[in-house]
Write an enzyme that holds these catalytic residues in place. Structure first.
Site, mmCIF file in Angstrom:
data_model
loop_
_atom_site.group_PDB
_atom_site.id
_atom_site.type_symbol
_atom_site.label_atom_id
_atom_site.label_comp_id
_atom_site.label_asym_id
_atom_site.label_seq_id
_atom_site.Cartn_x
_atom_site.Cartn_y
_atom_site.Cartn_z
ATOM 1 N N LYS A 93 2.917 11.111 -3.418
ATOM 2 C CA LYS A 93 1.834 10.470 -4.176
ATOM 3 C C LYS A 93 0.966 11.497 -4.909
ATOM 4 O O LYS A 93 0.414 11.210 -5.974
ATOM 5 C CB LYS A 93 0.976 9.659 -3.203
ATOM 6 C CG LYS A 93 -0.047 8.757 -3.852
ATOM 7 C CD LYS A 93 -0.657 7.858 -2.789
ATOM 8 C CE LYS A 93 -1.742 6.954 -3.349
ATOM 9 N NZ LYS A 93 -2.220 6.030 -2.299
ATOM 10 N N GLU B 84 -7.316 0.654 -4.407
ATOM 11 C CA GLU B 84 -7.302 0.580 -2.944
ATOM 12 C C GLU B 84 -8.628 0.070 -2.351
ATOM 13 O O GLU B 84 -8.610 -0.814 -1.490
ATOM 14 C CB GLU B 84 -6.924 1.945 -2.358
ATOM 15 C CG GLU B 84 -5.428 2.223 -2.528
ATOM 16 C CD GLU B 84 -5.050 3.688 -2.359
ATOM 17 O OE1 GLU B 84 -5.887 4.473 -1.884
ATOM 18 O OE2 GLU B 84 -3.915 4.048 -2.721
ATOM 19 N N ASP C 119 -12.560 5.694 3.083
ATOM 20 C CA ASP C 119 -11.124 5.676 3.383
ATOM 21 C C ASP C 119 -10.656 7.070 3.773
ATOM 22 O O ASP C 119 -10.502 7.945 2.920
ATOM 23 C CB ASP C 119 -10.368 5.164 2.139
ATOM 24 C CG ASP C 119 -8.849 5.069 2.356
ATOM 25 O OD1 ASP C 119 -8.335 5.600 3.374
ATOM 26 O OD2 ASP C 119 -8.169 4.461 1.502
ATOM 27 N N ASP D 271 0.886 -1.160 0.000
ATOM 28 C CA ASP D 271 0.000 0.000 0.000
ATOM 29 C C ASP D 271 0.924 1.210 0.000
ATOM 30 O O ASP D 271 1.551 1.521 1.003
ATOM 31 C CB ASP D 271 -0.879 -0.038 1.257
ATOM 32 C CG ASP D 271 -1.629 1.277 1.500
ATOM 33 O OD1 ASP D 271 -1.620 2.161 0.622
ATOM 34 O OD2 ASP D 271 -2.220 1.402 2.599
HETATM 35 P P1 ADP Z 1 -2.643 7.315 4.071
HETATM 36 O O1 ADP Z 1 -3.606 6.339 3.475
HETATM 37 O O2 ADP Z 1 -2.953 8.720 3.713
HETATM 38 O O3 ADP Z 1 -1.233 6.967 3.801
HETATM 39 P P2 ADP Z 1 -3.188 6.210 6.753
HETATM 40 O O4 ADP Z 1 -4.334 5.364 6.370
HETATM 41 O O5 ADP Z 1 -1.979 5.527 7.212
HETATM 42 O O6 ADP Z 1 -2.835 7.286 5.656
HETATM 43 O O7 ADP Z 1 -3.711 7.194 7.889
HETATM 44 C C1 ADP Z 1 -2.882 8.081 8.552
HETATM 45 C C2 ADP Z 1 -3.721 8.946 9.432
HETATM 46 O O8 ADP Z 1 -4.396 8.122 10.397
HETATM 47 C C3 ADP Z 1 -2.896 9.944 10.199
HETATM 48 O O9 ADP Z 1 -3.524 11.207 10.167
HETATM 49 C C4 ADP Z 1 -2.940 9.375 11.607
HETATM 50 O O10 ADP Z 1 -2.805 10.376 12.599
HETATM 51 C C5 ADP Z 1 -4.315 8.776 11.638
HETATM 52 N N1 ADP Z 1 -4.447 7.849 12.759
HETATM 53 C C6 ADP Z 1 -3.670 6.755 13.013
HETATM 54 N N2 ADP Z 1 -4.071 6.183 14.173
HETATM 55 C C7 ADP Z 1 -5.109 6.907 14.635
HETATM 56 C C8 ADP Z 1 -5.936 6.820 15.813
HETATM 57 N N3 ADP Z 1 -5.753 5.862 16.724
HETATM 58 N N4 ADP Z 1 -6.930 7.738 15.979
HETATM 59 C C9 ADP Z 1 -7.096 8.706 15.054
HETATM 60 N N5 ADP Z 1 -6.350 8.859 13.954
HETATM 61 C C10 ADP Z 1 -5.366 7.966 13.738
HETATM 62 MG MG MG Z 2 -4.399 4.866 2.565
#
Ligand code: ADP
Ligand code: MG
Length: 622
Positions: free
Chosen positions: A84, A183, A205, A23
């Site tokens: 990205k 995705e 998402d 991913d």
């Molecule tokens: P992306 O798909 O954009 O790469 P992710 O799916 O990894 O991102 O999500 C990252 C986001 O999720 C960040 O803003 C992070 O702070 C948030 N996040 C991760 N854990 C938690 C949590 N326990 N509660 C709220 N937000 C969270």
């Molecule tokens: Mg993502």
């Protein structure tokens, strides 16, 4: 009759490297693989499975992930985040976006984006490749196996150029990109959405910097993207800023009071506090302000009040996506929560309220996409070893026999190498040659099968019909080469051919031939019975003809005419289409010629006994 195949066993399959799923996220990237039971699992570096999608070009080095993230505060313009957003985009597409970033970029070269970082120029593809390469290295080190293939996920809305850029990045990182997977589809795979069901699935998402809503239609095991929507600048980062604003306000300060480095640090602290508030009801945040350090408490309720309007915006996008797809909320079968920000309890709650149903949150929301990619990689490579080791013969192989009927020698789905032997005999008296016609297919008649080749065996010693024995051997080796040999057993005379049955056959043709055999199964069976009856009838007529000529003396008056009358009727039936009529007349002919046959038999026995001594005969009979 299958035969044992001796000789060298097939070479062991070449060891293949791992096939993984990645991913490649805006904020974080995750790698996953499947275990021996095809169960997906993420592969974690020392700091966990989430690898920040950040690349820093400092001191002539390329740092990726957590190391780069740490470098970001010190070297903001040499650290590329959210690459990205630039994949497959021209300078014009992202001019507005670039204005907010600290990077320098080269506006020259034909609209292609080039970042200037750490004294070099890099394209978004190269930056993404650096992330992928670092993930590949991490996986190889942890798993002790080379990574060969990869499935990389992309947003459903990515256009061709964005997809191509992602593919290029994968190749540049030294991996074979098996497929780019949407995705939301990856998420659906990870959630184990039952492919036997048909219906619409909503994938919500909410990541770090982006929100995507996708409506998928699942029909016949295939996912179709009905519509996508979202907001490319709405995500957890906005929650971080909202929380920071809140804390600063409580401390009597504002964002303007912080220099860029302090702002970065404060945002990191806010992110950590936000994540904690998903489980705790209040947290203490430490802020480094110009006047010194300040501690501020923030409650979940306060955070929720601040982010409620942001979540409301995501629901607005959901409404739009439903409208675009022409789908009513009530038609949505399942709602899946993906992306780290859906861990916020308020997000879950509001999504449930909007769709009027409990969304699925059983799979780790920030790992789901990678897990689904691993499942896909597994599916695409599963059986690859099997293909090498246990390849099967897709269509039966056989010979044409009398009457245009097919005698199958190697049956469909036999494992390779495969071999079988069958004995054939001559049809006519003094027959010295035999024609062999090698066929492929499931149909019962030669005309309906695929002809692979013909050969002739000559030099068979002249013998009465049915007396010569010709052994035909089929050998299909591991490379799919078929060797057919025919050997007359008394003389050892041999002939044969070698063909490649799969030559020029596509999967679709194999499919079609199988389908046809099923469609024609009943008709083919009847046809085969008729042809076999005709062959037998003709054989009997030929034998009878010979007997009548040879043993005229054994016939009673009028007997020859009675027998001949039935024989003529059998001849007519053979020209017709009724298997029953042929069989009935064969029986009738047997009955009417039985006394004549009996006399012939007795005569043969007495001839055989002639010239032998009586005591020998007695001993033999005793
Ligand atoms: P992306 O798909 O954009 O790469 P992710 O799916 O990894 O991102 O999500 C990252 C986001 O999720 C960040 O803003 C992070 O702070 C948030 N996040 C991760 N854990 C938690 C949590 N326990 N509660 C709220 N937000 C969270
Ligand atoms: Mg993502």
């Amino acid at each position: 009759m299958p035969i044992e195949i001796s000789g060298p066993s097939p070479p062991p399959p070449k060891p293949r490297g791992l096939a993984i799923g990645i991913d490649l996220g805006t904020t974080n990237s995750v790698a996953a693989r499947t275990d021996g039971r095809h169960q997906p699992m993420v592969i974690g570096g020392p700091r966990g499975a989430l690898i920040p999608s950040v690349v820093a070009y400092v001191n002539g080095e390329i740092r990726v992930g957590a190391d780069a993230y740490a470098a970001a505060a010190l070297h903001p313009s040499d650290t590329i985040v959210s690459v990205k957003r630039f994949m497959g985009r021209g300078l014009e597409d992202v001019r507005g976006e670039l204005a907010h970033l600290p990077y320098q970029f080269n506006p020259g070269s034909g609209g292609v984006i080039r970042f200037r970082a750490g004294g070099r120029e890099v394209t978004p593809v190269e930056v993404s490749a650096a992330i992928l390469k670092s993930i590949k290295d991490m996986v190889e080190q942890r798993e002790g196996q080379p990574v060969e293939d990869v499935v990389i996920t992309v947003p459903a809305y990515f256009d061709d150029a964005q997809r191509q850029a992602t593919r290029d990045a994968g190749r540049l990182a030294g991996m074979n990109v098996l497929r780019l997977l949407n995705e939301p589809t990856a998420a659906a795979l990870a959630f184990g959405i039952n492919r036997d069901r048909d219906g619409v699935i909503a994938v919500y998402d909410l990541g770090g910097g982006t929100f995507d809503i996708s409506l998928l239609r699942l029909a016949g095991g295939v996912f179709e993207v009905l519509s996508t929507g979202g907001d490319s600048h709405l995500g957890g980062d906005d929650f971080d800023r909202a929380l920071l604003d809140l804390a600063l306000q409580k401390a009597g300060a504002s964002v303007g009071d912080l220099n860029p480095a302090r702002l970065r640090a404060a945002l990191s602290a806010a992110r950590k506090a936000k994540e904690e508030l998903s489980a705790a009801s209040s947290v203490t945040l430490t802020l480094h302000l110009p006047g010194g350090q300040r501690q501020t408490d923030v409650t979940r309720e306060e955070l929720e009040q601040a982010i409620r309007p942001l979540i409301e915006r995501t629901l607005q996008a959901c409404r739009q996506a439903l409208r675009d797809a022409g789908i009513k909320k009530t038609e949505v079968l399942e709602v899946l929560l993906v992306g780290g920000s859906t861990r916020s309890p308020l997000v879950k709650q509001m999504v449930a309220g909007f769709f009027g149903r409990q969304p699925h949150d059983e799979v780790d929301p920030d790992l789901a996409v990678a897990l689904g990619a691993a499942i896909q990689a597994d599916t695409l490579t599963r059986g690859r070893e099997d293909v090498l080791l246990l390849d099967v013969c897709p269509l039966s192989l056989g010979l044409e026999t009398m009457g245009g009927v097919v005698e199958k020698v190697i049956h469909r789905n036999s494992r390779l190498p495969a071999g079988a032997r069958q004995t054939f005999t001559t049809y006519a008296d003094n027959q010295t040659g035999m024609d062999f016609h090698v066929l492929q297919g499931e149909r019962e008649t030669a005309a309906a099968c695929r002809s692979l080749g013909r050969f002739k065996l000559s030099g068979i010693p002249p013998l009465p019909a049915g007396m010569a024995r010709v052994e035909v051997t089929f050998l299909l080796d591991a490379d799919g080469i078929l060797l057919v040999t025919a050997r007359e057993t008394s003389t050892g005379k041999e002939a044969g051919i070698e063909v490649k049955p799969s030559w020029g056959l596509t999967d679709e043709e194999v499919e079609r031939m199988l389908q046809e055999s099923m469609d024609h199964a009943e008709g083919d069976f009847t046809e085969r019975l008729i042809r076999e009856a005709r062959v037998e009838g003709e054989r009997i007529l030929a034998a009878l003809d010979r007997a009548l000529r040879e043993d005229r003396a054994l016939l009673a008056p009028g007997e020859a005419e009675r027998i001949q009358a039935v024989a003529d009727r059998l001849g007519q039936a053979i020209a017709g289409d009724s298997q029953r009529a042929i069989r009935d007349l064969i029986e009738e002919l047997d009955r009417v010629s039985a006394p004549f046959a009996q006399r012939r038999m007795n005569r043969s026995i007495s001839q055989a006994l002639e010239g032998r001594r009586a005591d020998q005969i007695v001993r033999q009979m005793g």
